[in-house]
Design a protein around this motif. Structure first.
Motif, PDB file in Angstrom:
ATOM      1  N   ALA A 163       0.831  -1.203   0.000  1.00 16.15           N
ATOM      2  CA  ALA A 163       0.000   0.000   0.000  1.00 16.15           C
ATOM      3  C   ALA A 163       0.866   1.253   0.000  1.00 16.15           C
ATOM      4  CB  ALA A 163      -0.933  -0.006   1.213  1.00 16.15           C
ATOM      5  N   HIS A 164       1.953   1.219   0.773  1.00 17.18           N
ATOM      6  CA  HIS A 164       2.863   2.371   0.824  1.00 17.18           C
ATOM      7  C   HIS A 164       3.454   2.647  -0.560  1.00 17.18           C
ATOM      8  CE1 HIS A 164       6.421   4.455   3.064  1.00 17.18           C
ATOM      9  NE2 HIS A 164       5.588   5.318   2.533  1.00 17.18           N
ATOM     10  N   ALA A 165       3.885   1.585  -1.227  1.00 20.64           N
ATOM     11  CA  ALA A 165       4.444   1.748  -2.575  1.00 20.64           C
ATOM     12  C   ALA A 165       3.394   2.307  -3.532  1.00 20.64           C
ATOM     13  CB  ALA A 165       4.975   0.411  -3.086  1.00 20.64           C
ATOM     14  N   THR A 166       2.151   1.844  -3.395  1.00 26.43           N
ATOM     15  CA  THR A 166       1.080   2.317  -4.275  1.00 26.43           C
ATOM     16  C   THR A 166       0.756   3.781  -3.999  1.00 26.43           C
ATOM     17  OG1 THR A 166       0.125   0.099  -4.396  1.00 26.43           O
ATOM     18  CG2 THR A 166      -1.304   1.940  -4.986  1.00 26.43           C
ATOM     19  N   ILE A 167       0.669   4.146  -2.730  1.00 26.45           N
ATOM     20  CA  ILE A 167       0.392   5.546  -2.373  1.00 26.45           C
ATOM     21  C   ILE A 167       1.461   6.460  -2.947  1.00 26.45           C
ATOM     22  CG2 ILE A 167       0.313   7.169  -0.436  1.00 26.45           C
ATOM     23  CD1 ILE A 167      -0.997   4.853   1.192  1.00 26.45           C
ATOM     24  N   THR A 168       2.723   6.063  -2.775  1.00 27.97           N
ATOM     25  CA  THR A 168       3.831   6.875  -3.270  1.00 27.97           C
ATOM     26  C   THR A 168       3.796   7.001  -4.793  1.00 27.97           C
ATOM     27  OG1 THR A 168       5.178   6.162  -1.393  1.00 27.97           O
ATOM     28  CG2 THR A 168       6.339   7.112  -3.272  1.00 27.97           C
ATOM     29  N   ALA A 169       3.472   5.885  -5.472  1.00 23.10           N
ATOM     30  CA  ALA A 169       3.416   5.909  -6.932  1.00 23.10           C
ATOM     31  C   ALA A 169       2.282   6.802  -7.425  1.00 23.10           C
ATOM     32  CB  ALA A 169       3.246   4.489  -7.468  1.00 23.10           C
ATOM     33  N   CYS A 170       1.128   6.731  -6.766  1.00 22.91           N
ATOM     34  CA  CYS A 170       0.013   7.597  -7.150  1.00 22.91           C
ATOM     35  C   CYS A 170       0.383   9.069  -6.966  1.00 22.91           C
ATOM     36  CB  CYS A 170      -1.227   7.272  -6.316  1.00 22.91           C
ATOM     37  SG  CYS A 170      -1.982   5.672  -6.660  1.00 22.91           S
ATOM     38  N   GLN A 171       1.025   9.373  -5.856  1.00 17.40           N
ATOM     39  CA  GLN A 171       1.421  10.754  -5.587  1.00 17.40           C
ATOM     40  C   GLN A 171       2.449  11.237  -6.602  1.00 17.40           C
ATOM     41  OE1 GLN A 171       2.586  10.054  -1.548  1.00 17.40           O
ATOM     42  NE2 GLN A 171       0.614  10.704  -0.709  1.00 17.40           N
ATOM     43  N   ALA A 172       3.365  10.347  -6.993  1.00 12.40           N
ATOM     44  CA  ALA A 172       4.346  10.729  -8.014  1.00 12.40           C
ATOM     45  C   ALA A 172       3.668  11.035  -9.345  1.00 12.40           C
ATOM     46  CB  ALA A 172       5.374   9.611  -8.185  1.00 12.40           C
ATOM     47  N   ALA A 173       2.499  10.392  -9.572  1.00 12.69           N
ATOM     48  CA  ALA A 173       1.728  10.664 -10.786  1.00 12.69           C
ATOM     49  C   ALA A 173       0.827  11.882 -10.626  1.00 12.69           C
ATOM     50  CB  ALA A 173       0.884   9.446 -11.145  1.00 12.69           C
ATOM     51  N   GLY A 174       0.902  12.523  -9.451  1.00  9.70           N
ATOM     52  CA  GLY A 174       0.142  13.740  -9.218  1.00  9.70           C
ATOM     53  C   GLY A 174      -1.291  13.524  -8.760  1.00  9.70           C
ATOM     54  N   VAL A 175      -1.610  12.307  -8.287  1.00  9.97           N
ATOM     55  CA  VAL A 175      -2.982  11.995  -7.877  1.00  9.97           C
ATOM     56  C   VAL A 175      -3.012  11.715  -6.374  1.00  9.97           C
ATOM     57  CG1 VAL A 175      -5.003  10.537  -8.266  1.00  9.97           C
ATOM     58  CG2 VAL A 175      -3.388  10.968 -10.140  1.00  9.97           C
ATOM     59  N   PRO A 176      -3.812  12.451  -5.604  1.00 11.90           N
ATOM     60  CA  PRO A 176      -3.898  12.219  -4.162  1.00 11.90           C
ATOM     61  C   PRO A 176      -4.678  10.948  -3.842  1.00 11.90           C
ATOM     62  CG  PRO A 176      -5.447  13.915  -4.793  1.00 11.90           C
ATOM     63  CD  PRO A 176      -4.653  13.591  -6.035  1.00 11.90           C
ATOM     64  N   VAL A 177      -4.462  10.414  -2.630  1.00 13.24           N
ATOM     65  CA  VAL A 177      -5.019   9.118  -2.236  1.00 13.24           C
ATOM     66  C   VAL A 177      -5.837   9.260  -0.962  1.00 13.24           C
ATOM     67  CG1 VAL A 177      -4.467   6.764  -1.501  1.00 13.24           C
ATOM     68  CG2 VAL A 177      -3.087   7.881  -3.280  1.00 13.24           C
ATOM     69  N   ILE A 178      -7.033   8.665  -0.974  1.00 13.22           N
ATOM     70  CA  ILE A 178      -7.796   8.452   0.247  1.00 13.22           C
ATOM     71  C   ILE A 178      -7.796   6.951   0.514  1.00 13.22           C
ATOM     72  CG2 ILE A 178      -9.997   8.456  -1.033  1.00 13.22           C
ATOM     73  CD1 ILE A 178     -11.308   9.504   1.577  1.00 13.22           C
ATOM     74  N   ALA A 179      -7.347   6.544   1.696  1.00  9.48           N
ATOM     75  CA  ALA A 179      -7.195   5.130   2.035  1.00  9.48           C
ATOM     76  C   ALA A 179      -8.319   4.688   2.954  1.00  9.48           C
ATOM     77  CB  ALA A 179      -5.842   4.894   2.705  1.00  9.48           C
ATOM     78  N   GLY A 180      -8.667   3.407   2.872  1.00  7.37           N
ATOM     79  CA  GLY A 180      -9.695   2.856   3.740  1.00  7.37           C
ATOM     80  C   GLY A 180      -9.597   1.354   3.798  1.00  7.37           C
ATOM     81  N   GLY A 181     -10.205   0.788   4.827  1.00  6.30           N
ATOM     82  CA  GLY A 181     -10.162  -0.656   5.018  1.00  6.30           C
ATOM     83  C   GLY A 181      -9.464  -1.007   6.313  1.00  6.30           C
ATOM     84  N   ALA A 182      -9.716  -2.212   6.801  1.00  9.45           N
ATOM     85  CA  ALA A 182      -9.206  -2.634   8.105  1.00  9.45           C
ATOM     86  C   ALA A 182      -7.683  -2.604   8.187  1.00  9.45           C
ATOM     87  CB  ALA A 182      -9.712  -4.041   8.423  1.00  9.45           C
ATOM     88  N   ALA A 183      -6.989  -2.769   7.062  1.00 13.59           N
ATOM     89  CA  ALA A 183      -5.526  -2.801   7.092  1.00 13.59           C
ATOM     90  C   ALA A 183      -4.934  -1.509   7.633  1.00 13.59           C
ATOM     91  CB  ALA A 183      -4.978  -3.069   5.693  1.00 13.59           C
ATOM     92  N   PHE A 184      -5.625  -0.394   7.435  1.00 16.26           N
ATOM     93  CA  PHE A 184      -5.070   0.904   7.813  1.00 16.26           C
ATOM     94  C   PHE A 184      -5.331   1.260   9.276  1.00 16.26           C
ATOM     95  CE2 PHE A 184      -5.593   1.088   3.202  1.00 16.26           C
ATOM     96  CZ  PHE A 184      -4.308   1.462   2.832  1.00 16.26           C
ATOM     97  N   GLY A 185      -5.885   0.318  10.036  1.00 17.40           N
ATOM     98  CA  GLY A 185      -6.116   0.541  11.457  1.00 17.40           C
ATOM     99  C   GLY A 185      -7.474   1.157  11.713  1.00 17.40           C
ATOM    100  N   PRO A 186      -8.063   0.880  12.885  1.00 12.11           N
ATOM    101  CA  PRO A 186      -9.406   1.401  13.183  1.00 12.11           C
ATOM    102  C   PRO A 186      -9.462   2.917  13.268  1.00 12.11           C
ATOM    103  CG  PRO A 186      -8.411   0.424  15.143  1.00 12.11           C
ATOM    104  CD  PRO A 186      -7.524   0.063  13.986  1.00 12.11           C
TER     105      PRO A 186
END
Length: 356
Positions: A163-186
């Protein structure tokens, strides 16, 4: 004294009965009846279908549903979402464009599908990519479509490095990320740790956040190591690379300590090895995030699963002892294991969860 249940609760109960019986046609009829009774499509998605899916997970954890039953129930809920999507009135896409996707290696796509449908109902143009999307393919899609945001879903904490690699790659492409799901902690702690622009606890909260205002643009010149300076010690990398050897060594040690394991069938041996692999993966992910609570949380959850199946949670202690011996030259890892042993033994866990 009689009490009247809310309509969504009544329909959720009926959907649960249909899903539990494996009756896809009855499940579809429940959803259509809920719409005809006046419930709006978003309420049906989040307070009927999603509520039933949560119950599916709870019943599996309590050993009241088999794995096969859980898979069948999830598949029915996924198809029921499709029934609703093709029945509910279409909403014109008057807002921005959002890509909804799962982290690479994440097979639990239903939460992301729920969000995609809610966003469509809120007037967004949505590209729903589904489960297990490799980052290079996601980035190609972003360059081609130019969305305003990526909604990234993950239920499995061991996918946080991906997920960290994906977030960083999206940001490098100029697109912000909103994350969700149990993996990211309650509380969304890992979404913030990994640099996502926003986090939401569920699909409704995510839609509310995206409706309220555009996500902030990614930080220029940001590097992944800026979020996790403790990774400079290389413990996560070295442990991840040696995971197969660690699983084999711990399994061999358990056979010596627990003679009954020597007579396991091939299937039993495979299951035991898979359980040990999960143990190593969660320790590695805890090292990645620098948060021992991710590891102790996994052990607590595993202990409850084992207890529901008649296996004492203390049976995890020998595996921790053997893993600690293998990692004696890894100070952060051995510290996490020692604190996990105390957690399983009922001793107070000293110090804060965050150690990095």
């Amino acid at each position: 004294m009689t009490t009247s249940l809310a309509p969504e609760v009544v329909h959720a109960g009926r959907l649960w009965e249909a899903v539990h019986d494996g009756d896809e046609y009855a499940a579809g009829e429940v959803v259509l009846a809920a719409l005809e009774a006046g419930l709006d499509a978003e309420t049906v998605l989040l307070d009927v279908i999603a509520a039933v899916q949560r119950k599916v997970g709870e019943e599996w954890a309590a050993n009241r549903l088999s794995v096969a039953q859980e898979h069948a129930a999830t598949a029915i809920n996924e198809r029921v979402i499709g029934t609703l999507a093709h029945t509910a009135e279409r909403v014109p896409a008057t807002r921005g464009r959002v890509t909804v996707t799962c982290v690479d290696g994440e097979w639990h796509a239903l939460p992301a599908r729920l969000l995609a449908e809610v966003l469509r109902l809120r007037g967004f143009r949505v590209d729903y990519l589904g489960a297990q999307v490799p980052s290079p393919h996601l980035i190609t899609h972003l360059h081609r479509t130019g969305p305003d945001a990526v909604a990234l879903s993950s239920s499995i904490p061991t996918r946080l490095p991906a997920a960290h690699a994906t977030i960083t790659a999206c940001q490098a492409a100029g697109v912000p990320v909103i994350a969700g799901g149990a993996a990211f902690g309650p509380d969304g702690r890992y979404a913030r740790l990994l640099g996502a622009e926003a986090w939401a606890s569920d699909a409704r909260a995510a839609a509310d956040r995206l409706v309220r205002a555009p996500l902030p643009q990614p930080r220029a010149g940001h590097q992944p190591i800026d979020d996790l300076p403790h990774l400079a010690d290389q413990e996560y990398t070295l442990l991840s690379r040696s995971a197969p050897r660690l699983v084999k060594a711990v399994y061999t040690g358990l056979e010596q300590r627990i003679p009954a394991m020597r007579t396991y069938t091939e299937q039993q041996r495979q299951y035991a090895a898979e359980d040990l692999a999960h143990l190593v993966d969660f320790l590695a992910t805890a090292l990645y995030t620098g948060d021992v609570e991710l590891f102790t949380g996994f052990l607590g959850w595993t202990g409850r699963i084992l207890s529901a199946r008649g296996v004492p949670a203390a049976s995890l202690l020998p595996a921790l002892d053997l893993l600690g011996a293998e990692l004696r030259d890894f100070p952060r890892a051995t510290g996490f294991i020692e604190r996990a042993r105390g957690y399983l033994s009922g001793d107070p866990v000293p110090g804060p969860g965050k150690t990095a």
